[in-house]
Structures are given as structure tokens and as C-alpha cells.
Design an enzyme around this catalytic site. Structure first.
Site, PDB file in Angstrom:
ATOM      1  N   GLU A  16      45.959  -7.468  -7.435  1.00 57.16           N
ATOM      2  CA  GLU A  16      46.437  -7.812  -8.779  1.00 57.16           C
ATOM      3  C   GLU A  16      46.909  -9.275  -8.866  1.00 57.16           C
ATOM      4  O   GLU A  16      47.655  -9.643  -9.773  1.00 57.16           O
ATOM      5  CB  GLU A  16      47.563  -6.861  -9.186  1.00 57.16           C
ATOM      6  CG  GLU A  16      47.116  -5.405  -9.230  1.00 57.16           C
ATOM      7  CD  GLU A  16      48.280  -4.459  -9.470  1.00 57.16           C
ATOM      8  OE1 GLU A  16      48.699  -4.333 -10.639  1.00 57.16           O
ATOM      9  OE2 GLU A  16      48.771  -3.852  -8.505  1.00 57.16           O
ATOM     10  N   SER A 182      47.633  -1.248 -12.078  1.00 59.29           N
ATOM     11  CA  SER A 182      46.664  -1.841 -12.992  1.00 59.29           C
ATOM     12  C   SER A 182      45.301  -1.165 -12.942  1.00 59.29           C
ATOM     13  O   SER A 182      44.278  -1.789 -13.196  1.00 59.29           O
ATOM     14  CB  SER A 182      46.509  -3.345 -12.722  1.00 59.29           C
ATOM     15  OG  SER A 182      47.732  -3.997 -12.912  1.00 59.29           O
ATOM     16  N   TYR A 251      43.622  -5.931 -19.262  1.00 54.71           N
ATOM     17  CA  TYR A 251      43.773  -7.363 -19.049  1.00 54.71           C
ATOM     18  C   TYR A 251      42.618  -8.233 -19.530  1.00 54.71           C
ATOM     19  O   TYR A 251      42.759  -9.451 -19.579  1.00 54.71           O
ATOM     20  CB  TYR A 251      43.997  -7.630 -17.552  1.00 54.71           C
ATOM     21  CG  TYR A 251      45.233  -6.946 -17.040  1.00 54.71           C
ATOM     22  CD1 TYR A 251      46.500  -7.381 -17.405  1.00 54.71           C
ATOM     23  CD2 TYR A 251      45.139  -5.840 -16.203  1.00 54.71           C
ATOM     24  CE1 TYR A 251      47.648  -6.751 -16.953  1.00 54.71           C
ATOM     25  CE2 TYR A 251      46.278  -5.203 -15.741  1.00 54.71           C
ATOM     26  CZ  TYR A 251      47.526  -5.662 -16.123  1.00 54.71           C
ATOM     27  OH  TYR A 251      48.655  -5.032 -15.672  1.00 54.71           O
ATOM     28  N   ARG A 290      58.710   0.180 -16.752  1.00 52.45           N
ATOM     29  CA  ARG A 290      57.969   0.835 -17.827  1.00 52.45           C
ATOM     30  C   ARG A 290      57.585   2.219 -17.337  1.00 52.45           C
ATOM     31  O   ARG A 290      57.029   2.360 -16.247  1.00 52.45           O
ATOM     32  CB  ARG A 290      56.714   0.039 -18.190  1.00 52.45           C
ATOM     33  CG  ARG A 290      56.047   0.495 -19.497  1.00 52.45           C
ATOM     34  CD  ARG A 290      54.633  -0.051 -19.624  1.00 52.45           C
ATOM     35  NE  ARG A 290      53.741   0.560 -18.642  1.00 52.45           N
ATOM     36  CZ  ARG A 290      52.951  -0.132 -17.822  1.00 52.45           C
ATOM     37  NH1 ARG A 290      52.947  -1.439 -17.820  1.00 52.45           N
ATOM     38  NH2 ARG A 290      52.176   0.518 -16.956  1.00 52.45           N
ATOM     39  N   ASP A 292      55.404   5.619 -17.957  1.00 56.67           N
ATOM     40  CA  ASP A 292      54.183   6.059 -18.641  1.00 56.67           C
ATOM     41  C   ASP A 292      54.112   7.588 -18.670  1.00 56.67           C
ATOM     42  O   ASP A 292      54.494   8.249 -17.696  1.00 56.67           O
ATOM     43  CB  ASP A 292      52.953   5.515 -17.915  1.00 56.67           C
ATOM     44  CG  ASP A 292      52.925   3.989 -17.874  1.00 56.67           C
ATOM     45  OD1 ASP A 292      53.708   3.363 -18.609  1.00 56.67           O
ATOM     46  OD2 ASP A 292      52.131   3.430 -17.096  1.00 56.67           O
ATOM     47  N   GLU A 306      53.826   7.778 -14.339  1.00 58.96           N
ATOM     48  CA  GLU A 306      54.285   6.876 -13.290  1.00 58.96           C
ATOM     49  C   GLU A 306      55.289   5.886 -13.852  1.00 58.96           C
ATOM     50  O   GLU A 306      55.472   5.770 -15.072  1.00 58.96           O
ATOM     51  CB  GLU A 306      53.112   6.131 -12.653  1.00 58.96           C
ATOM     52  CG  GLU A 306      52.343   5.234 -13.603  1.00 58.96           C
ATOM     53  CD  GLU A 306      51.125   4.595 -12.933  1.00 58.96           C
ATOM     54  OE1 GLU A 306      50.435   5.299 -12.157  1.00 58.96           O
ATOM     55  OE2 GLU A 306      50.870   3.405 -13.182  1.00 58.96           O
ATOM     56  N   ASN A 308      56.371   1.777 -13.535  1.00 64.10           N
ATOM     57  CA  ASN A 308      55.927   0.451 -13.122  1.00 64.10           C
ATOM     58  C   ASN A 308      57.141  -0.471 -13.132  1.00 64.10           C
ATOM     59  O   ASN A 308      57.729  -0.708 -14.186  1.00 64.10           O
ATOM     60  CB  ASN A 308      54.846  -0.052 -14.086  1.00 64.10           C
ATOM     61  CG  ASN A 308      54.188  -1.330 -13.621  1.00 64.10           C
ATOM     62  OD1 ASN A 308      54.856  -2.266 -13.192  1.00 64.10           O
ATOM     63  ND2 ASN A 308      52.871  -1.375 -13.711  1.00 64.10           N
ATOM     64  N   GLY A 312      53.391  -5.750 -16.719  1.00 62.87           N
ATOM     65  CA  GLY A 312      52.757  -6.976 -17.178  1.00 62.87           C
ATOM     66  C   GLY A 312      53.502  -7.603 -18.350  1.00 62.87           C
ATOM     67  O   GLY A 312      54.105  -6.909 -19.173  1.00 62.87           O
TER      68      GLY A 312
END
Length: 355
Positions: A16, A182, A251, A290, A292, A306, A308, A312
Site C-alpha cells: 500500500e 485496501s 483509490y 474507521r 466497517d 473490520e 482500519n 485513507g
């Protein structure tokens, strides 16, 4: 108040790496240069720490001069040398490293040894959240709802394992490297042949693999911010442009759409925020994360997917968009992350480490 030298740490050795370059570019563009002495520091794909002088010159010329992907060239520097405070300055590190060797507790451990405040989660939370298999075990222990899954080591991969997974989880399933983000190395397998191929693909990135039942539901995300008293943002929704929310959608301006806030009944939004805080706390996260979810509207409801810990910060990334919709602008979000880093550092420094 001491002048803050803000080290923006980007790049890294994971798959990443390029995402980190884009994230750092937008964070640098939004950082208040009147308030902080900003020092861009890059980690190359081979693990060298360099003073990103070309990036620093572009930043001095104005945010618009920053290239979309920041260069990682410059003179090599020792990590501990660059982290050492000068005179009466306060060093704070903003690590913007996605994936292994950056988001997994390794760099966080180095920063702990260096004795400098840093934004985001600590060593334990970073390591747990990065390892999807271990995070899921923690969620299970804390009674958080989630999809059925199996964690397997690459040495177990073979025809017998494929049959076991189909018997236990059915088809289709998603196969992921346990320690990656990602959507790198993620595949959806619809039959036994593609399941074997998906396991082999994921094993290119990690020796531990996670296999999950495929959920027919909406993809929701909630941002969390804070230390001991975290708060949750509004809930957003990802509408994937592909069969699932893959790397291109995230992305490369794929066909995915984001809906902020998500069109949900208030009880569901409230439950998502509550579950986000519970997941954040279960992993001992601090600073930011974050969370999800999948949402089975006519089934099990909300399922935690999950967490994070370094989400991003690109223009199409959900974390800053969720906070903007919650009333916290991009620049103010960066300021708060720095403040949280200093608060946690002071709190932890007050604890004795010797007898």
C-alpha cells in the site's frame, strides 16, 4: 506553548506504499503551516528513512505545488536522529503508513522507544486491527456480531482445506491476507477451483489467511475519534462499482459511490455508531479508526467487518468525509489528532515504568 515540529511519516514497505503517498499529499495540503513546523519524512520501499526535501520544497511553495504522489527521494537519516527534539520544540509524529510495517504496531513500537507522541492507535491496537484473524477473535470474545469465518495458515492450503471451507462456510466466500488492507490480495471465490486460486493469491501477501462467508448486504462505515472518551461520526455507505469494493474503486476513481450520511433508519444508524465504539474499545484503539460493517437488512442486521487504524485521507476517502458531514472540517480533524497524540503521551508518561 512549545512549538510543534510535526513529522508527517509516509511511504513504507507494504503493498500500500503508493496509497500512503496520496494520503500524505492531502494531509500536508490541509495542515496549518502557521501552527506547525511540518517536516515530511519518507520511508522507501526498501525501508530507508529519508528527509523528503523535494516534498518539503513543494509544500513551502503552497499546497497546489504538491504532486499527487509525493516523491520519497532525499538524504537518508537515522529514525532516532530525526525524531530527536531540538531546543524547546515538541515533536509529534503523524504516521500515514498503510499496511504491514507501518500500520501493524511496528512503527508505533519504534516511536514508543523513541519517546515521542504520535497520532493514532498504539502498539497493541495497531497489531490487533491489522491482523484480521486476531481482530475477529477479539470481536467474538466481546460479543460483536460478524460473518462466519476461518483463519488458516498457508501451509494448510490444499484440496482437503478447500473441501472443509466449502462445507463450513458454503460458497461464495471471500479470501483475504490476514495482514493487509485496501483490498490488496482479496478475492471472491464462487467455486472450488477459484477458492484454491484465491488462497494462493492471498498467500503471496501473508502466511495467515482469512476466509469469510460472502454477505449479501450493504457496506457501511463509521469513523471513530478520541482516546478514553471516543465519539462516532455519522454512518456512510459504500456502493461498490465492481462486484466488491476493490482497490480500483477505493483509490483509482472506480465506479464506486459513497453516500454520506447513509440512508438508514435512525435506530440502525445509532446501533452502527454504538457497535463502532464497542469495536474501537475492544481492540483498545485510541486516536482514530474507521469501523466497517455489512448490513443484512432482512437477515442478521449489522455485522462488524473490520477496523482500519490508519484510514485513507484521500479526497474520496470515507474517514475525513464522515467527519466533515459530522461537523469537523479536514484541518480541524488533523489538529484534533495531534491534540489526542499529546494527551495520550502525557497520560502514559505519568505511569512509572520502573520499581
Amino acid at each position: 506553548m512549545e512549538r510543534i515540529r510535526l513529522i508527517v511519516l509516509f511511504g513504507g514497505q507494504s503493498a500500500e506504499h503508493e496509497i500512503s503517498l496520496v494520503t500524505a499529499r492531502h494531509v500536508l495540503a490541509a495542515t496549518d503551516l502557521e501552527r506547525y513546523d511540518v517536516q515530511p519524512v519518507a520511508i522507501t520501499t526498501t525501508g530507508r528513512w529519508v528527509l523528503a526535501e523535494e516534498t518539503a520544497r513543494a509544500l513551502a511553495a503552497g499546497p497546489d505545488a504538491l504532486p499527487e504522489e509525493l516523491p520519497t527521494s532525499g538524504p537518508e537519516v537515522s529514525p532516532f536522529a530525526v525524531l530527536e527534539p531540538v531546543a524547546d520544540e515538541q515533536v509529534v509524529v503523524l504516521p500515514l503508513l498503510h499496511g504491514p510495517l507501518g500500520e501493524d504496531g511496528t512503527v508505533q513500537g519504534l516511536l514508543e522507544l523513541a519517546g515521542v507522541p504520535y497520532a493514532g492507535c498504539g502498539v497493541l491496537a495497531s497489531a490487533l486491527a491489522m491482523d484480521k484473524a486476531k481482530a475477529k477473535e477479539v470481536f467474538s470474545a466481546n460479543g460483536l456480531p460478524q460473518a462466519r469465518f476461518r483463519a488458516v495458515h498457508e501451509r494448510a492450503v490444499g484440496d482437503e482445506l478447500v473441501e472443509e471451507l466449502v462445507d463450513q462456510l458454503g460458497l461464495p466466500v471471500f479470501v483475504k491476507p490476514a495482514n493487509m488492507g485496501s483490498s490488496v490480495g482479496v478475492s471472491k471465490a464462487k467455486d472450488t477451483l477459484s477458492l484454491g486460486q484465491a488462497l494462493a493469491r492471498a498467500a503471496r501477501y501473508d502466511e495467515w489467511l482469512v476466509v469469510e462467508e460472502a454477505i449479501d448486504g450493504r457496506e457501511l462505515e463509521c469513523a471513530v475519534l478520541g482516546n478514553l472518551d471516543p465519539r462516532a461520526s455519522v454512518v456512510g455507505e459504500i456502493v461498490p462499482g465492481a462486484e466488491f469494493y476493490d482497490y480500483e474503486d477505493k483509490y483509482l476513481d472506480g465506479a464506486a459511490r459513497t453516500v454520506v450520511p447513509a440512508d438508514l433508519p435512525e435506530p440502525v444508524s445509532g446501533e452502527a455508531r454504538e457497535l463502532a465504539l464497542r469495536a474501537f474499545t475492544a481492540l483498545r484503539c485510541e486516536g482514530m479508526a474507521r469501523v466497517d460493517f455489512f448490513y443484512e437488512e432482512s437477515g442478521r442486521g449489522l455485522l462488524v467487518n473490520e477496523v482500519n487504524t490508519i484510514p485513507g485521507f484521500t479526497p474520496i476517502s470515507m474517514y475525513p468525509k464522515l467527519w466533515e458531514a459530522s461537523g469537523l472540517a479536514y484541518g480541524a480533524l488533523i489538529d484534533e489528532l495531534i491534540g489526542l497524540a499529546l494527551e495520550r503521551y502525557a497520560r502514559r508518561a505519568a505511569k512509572r515504568r520502573t520499581s
